[in-house]
Every structure is written in C-alpha cells, then in structure tokens.
Design a protein around this motif. Sequence first.
Motif, PDB file in Angstrom:
ATOM      1  N   THR A  23       0.815  -1.217   0.000  1.00 30.42           N
ATOM      2  CA  THR A  23       0.000   0.000   0.000  1.00 30.42           C
ATOM      3  C   THR A  23       0.848   1.267   0.000  1.00 30.42           C
ATOM      4  N   SER A  24       2.056   1.198   0.564  1.00 32.40           N
ATOM      5  CA  SER A  24       2.908   2.388   0.559  1.00 32.40           C
ATOM      6  C   SER A  24       3.500   2.678  -0.826  1.00 32.40           C
ATOM      7  N   LEU A  25       3.361   1.738  -1.739  1.00 28.41           N
ATOM      8  CA  LEU A  25       3.845   1.975  -3.104  1.00 28.41           C
ATOM      9  C   LEU A  25       3.170   3.198  -3.732  1.00 28.41           C
ATOM     10  N   THR A  26       1.935   3.459  -3.342  1.00 26.25           N
ATOM     11  CA  THR A  26       1.207   4.573  -3.971  1.00 26.25           C
ATOM     12  C   THR A  26       1.922   5.904  -3.776  1.00 26.25           C
ATOM     13  N   SER A  27       2.515   6.133  -2.613  1.00 27.88           N
ATOM     14  CA  SER A  27       3.232   7.403  -2.413  1.00 27.88           C
ATOM     15  C   SER A  27       4.505   7.452  -3.257  1.00 27.88           C
ATOM     16  N   TRP A  28       5.191   6.305  -3.388  1.00 27.50           N
ATOM     17  CA  TRP A  28       6.376   6.255  -4.246  1.00 27.50           C
ATOM     18  C   TRP A  28       5.990   6.432  -5.718  1.00 27.50           C
ATOM     19  N   ILE A  29       4.863   5.868  -6.087  1.00 28.18           N
ATOM     20  CA  ILE A  29       4.378   6.000  -7.466  1.00 28.18           C
ATOM     21  C   ILE A  29       4.049   7.453  -7.768  1.00 28.18           C
ATOM     22  N   ASP A  30       3.399   8.129  -6.821  1.00 28.20           N
ATOM     23  CA  ASP A  30       3.104   9.559  -6.995  1.00 28.20           C
ATOM     24  C   ASP A  30       4.397  10.343  -7.191  1.00 28.20           C
ATOM     25  N   ASP A  31       5.387  10.022  -6.384  1.00 29.44           N
ATOM     26  CA  ASP A  31       6.695  10.670  -6.476  1.00 29.44           C
ATOM     27  C   ASP A  31       7.331  10.437  -7.851  1.00 29.44           C
ATOM     28  N   ALA A  32       7.337   9.179  -8.282  1.00 29.98           N
ATOM     29  CA  ALA A  32       7.929   8.842  -9.579  1.00 29.98           C
ATOM     30  C   ALA A  32       7.171   9.493 -10.733  1.00 29.98           C
ATOM     31  N   THR A  33       5.867   9.607 -10.593  1.00 22.80           N
ATOM     32  CA  THR A  33       5.060  10.254 -11.627  1.00 22.80           C
ATOM     33  C   THR A  33       5.505  11.691 -11.834  1.00 22.80           C
ATOM     34  N   CYS A  34       5.840  12.356 -10.751  1.00 22.67           N
ATOM     35  CA  CYS A  34       6.263  13.760 -10.823  1.00 22.67           C
ATOM     36  C   CYS A  34       7.706  13.929 -11.290  1.00 22.67           C
ATOM     37  N   TYR A  35       8.602  13.058 -10.856  1.00 23.29           N
ATOM     38  CA  TYR A  35      10.030  13.323 -11.027  1.00 23.29           C
ATOM     39  C   TYR A  35      10.784  12.396 -11.987  1.00 23.29           C
ATOM     40  N   ALA A  36      10.287  11.203 -12.222  1.00 25.28           N
ATOM     41  CA  ALA A  36      11.022  10.276 -13.095  1.00 25.28           C
ATOM     42  C   ALA A  36      10.801  10.640 -14.564  1.00 25.28           C
ATOM     43  N   PRO A  37      11.781  10.374 -15.415  1.00 26.22           N
ATOM     44  CA  PRO A  37      11.593  10.611 -16.846  1.00 26.22           C
ATOM     45  C   PRO A  37      10.393   9.809 -17.373  1.00 26.22           C
ATOM     46  N   LYS A  38       9.689  10.374 -18.323  1.00 21.42           N
ATOM     47  CA  LYS A  38       8.479   9.729 -18.853  1.00 21.42           C
ATOM     48  C   LYS A  38       8.772   8.411 -19.557  1.00 21.42           C
ATOM     49  N   ILE A  65      -5.364  -7.207  -8.326  1.00 25.96           N
ATOM     50  CA  ILE A  65      -6.330  -6.098  -8.342  1.00 25.96           C
ATOM     51  C   ILE A  65      -5.599  -4.766  -8.225  1.00 25.96           C
ATOM     52  N   PHE A  66      -4.668  -4.681  -7.286  1.00 32.02           N
ATOM     53  CA  PHE A  66      -3.891  -3.451  -7.094  1.00 32.02           C
ATOM     54  C   PHE A  66      -3.193  -3.047  -8.379  1.00 32.02           C
ATOM     55  N   PHE A  67      -2.485  -4.000  -8.994  1.00 34.30           N
ATOM     56  CA  PHE A  67      -1.724  -3.687 -10.198  1.00 34.30           C
ATOM     57  C   PHE A  67      -2.612  -3.477 -11.415  1.00 34.30           C
ATOM     58  N   SER A  68      -3.707  -4.181 -11.484  1.00 37.66           N
ATOM     59  CA  SER A  68      -4.636  -3.970 -12.600  1.00 37.66           C
ATOM     60  C   SER A  68      -5.139  -2.527 -12.586  1.00 37.66           C
ATOM     61  N   ASN A  69      -5.556  -2.061 -11.422  1.00 35.93           N
ATOM     62  CA  ASN A  69      -6.020  -0.669 -11.294  1.00 35.93           C
ATOM     63  C   ASN A  69      -4.889   0.312 -11.564  1.00 35.93           C
ATOM     64  N   LEU A  70      -3.731   0.018 -11.033  1.00 37.30           N
ATOM     65  CA  LEU A  70      -2.572   0.892 -11.215  1.00 37.30           C
ATOM     66  C   LEU A  70      -2.173   0.975 -12.685  1.00 37.30           C
ATOM     67  N   PHE A  71      -2.050  -0.184 -13.343  1.00 38.47           N
ATOM     68  CA  PHE A  71      -1.607  -0.208 -14.733  1.00 38.47           C
ATOM     69  C   PHE A  71      -2.627   0.473 -15.639  1.00 38.47           C
ATOM     70  N   ASP A  72      -3.915   0.312 -15.332  1.00 37.86           N
ATOM     71  CA  ASP A  72      -4.943   1.014 -16.112  1.00 37.86           C
ATOM     72  C   ASP A  72      -4.775   2.517 -15.980  1.00 37.86           C
ATOM     73  N   SER A  73      -4.485   2.991 -14.772  1.00 32.08           N
ATOM     74  CA  SER A  73      -4.326   4.434 -14.563  1.00 32.08           C
ATOM     75  C   SER A  73      -3.046   4.953 -15.207  1.00 32.08           C
ATOM     76  N   ILE A  74      -1.995   4.118 -15.251  1.00 36.22           N
ATOM     77  CA  ILE A  74      -0.744   4.526 -15.889  1.00 36.22           C
ATOM     78  C   ILE A  74      -0.950   4.669 -17.391  1.00 36.22           C
ATOM     79  N   LYS A  75      -1.676   3.731 -17.990  1.00 37.36           N
ATOM     80  CA  LYS A  75      -1.877   3.734 -19.440  1.00 37.36           C
ATOM     81  C   LYS A  75      -2.764   4.882 -19.898  1.00 37.36           C
ATOM     82  N   THR A  76      -3.639   5.336 -19.020  1.00 43.05           N
ATOM     83  CA  THR A  76      -4.579   6.378 -19.396  1.00 43.05           C
ATOM     84  C   THR A  76      -3.870   7.709 -19.532  1.00 43.05           C
ATOM     85  N   GLY A  77      -3.807   8.207 -20.750  1.00 41.81           N
ATOM     86  CA  GLY A  77      -3.285   9.547 -21.007  1.00 41.81           C
ATOM     87  C   GLY A  77      -1.797   9.731 -20.839  1.00 41.81           C
TER      88      GLY A  77
END
Length: 148
Positions: A23-38, A65-77
């Motif tokens: 569950t703590s991955l979500t905060s790291w994912i938010d961080d990577a979304t902002c700062y990691a190269p696309k 379930i966690f990754f399915s939701n995550l991967f869907d949100s990553i692919k969107t836009g």
Amino acid sequence: RSYYRNAKAVVFVYSLDKPSSLTSLTSWIDDATCYAPKNAVWVFVCNKIDLPVEKHRVYDRETDIFFSNLFDSIKTGTERPSPLRFRTSAKTGEGVSHAFKEVLQYDVQLQKSSEINLLHQEAVKQSTKQFTKLQRAGHTGVFLSCNC
C-alpha cells in the motif's frame, strides 16, 4: 528528487510478508510520476517469495487487483512504457537475475528505437535538402522516398 534524474527504470519493491509495503507503493508511485523521466520503465518487484505460504500476508489476488487498477491508470493519457512485474527472493537470489536482465533488455530496445528514430529523422532531413536543391535547379515531378 535527484535520484530520479536520467533514470532508465524505477524499481518499486514490496514484501510478501508486509501488506503495508504494497500500500505504501502509492506514495512512491506519486513521487515517480512527478520526477522520473516519462520513458523510464516502472518495475514492480515482489520480494521474499522464499517464505513459506503461511507467512505470506500479501496475496496474488489482491496484488492482481492493485496492479490492474494501477496499470490502467498509468496507461490512461500517458506515453509511459508498460510496467514490468517480477517475483524474487533476495535471500535465495531466485528471480533477481531474470528481473535485471529483463530491465536491461528493455533499455537496449529503447536505445535501438531511439537510434532508429534519429537515423530516420536524419534521412528525412537529407531527403528534404536534396528535394529543395532539385526544385531550385528547375526539376519538377521529383519523388524521394526514405527506406528507413
């Protein structure tokens, strides 16, 4: 967050015996979304697969379930590459080499793709220059193609 600068991959690790690590991955994912190269590939590593099943606290169904939701949100836009998932044991080494090899292979493919794209752009630029020269010289009906 300088540790993301020029990253080819962002590796997120969670543990089979700690649901909070998933569950703590979500905060790291938010961080990577902002700062990691696309174009950095995201790599999700489930660790401690060497533990006996009775010690597992994170289960395949909930991670699916966690990754399915995550991967869907990553692919969107986004133009982000498809994330990779691996199961490993740092203790026994199981799956670790495979995970690194896959990430390295992805990087090699990305570099080849970038090189091909650059070669294609250069070929188009050269063709355009040739076409312009021919037009200025009075040639009409000239067709140039790129075989990249």
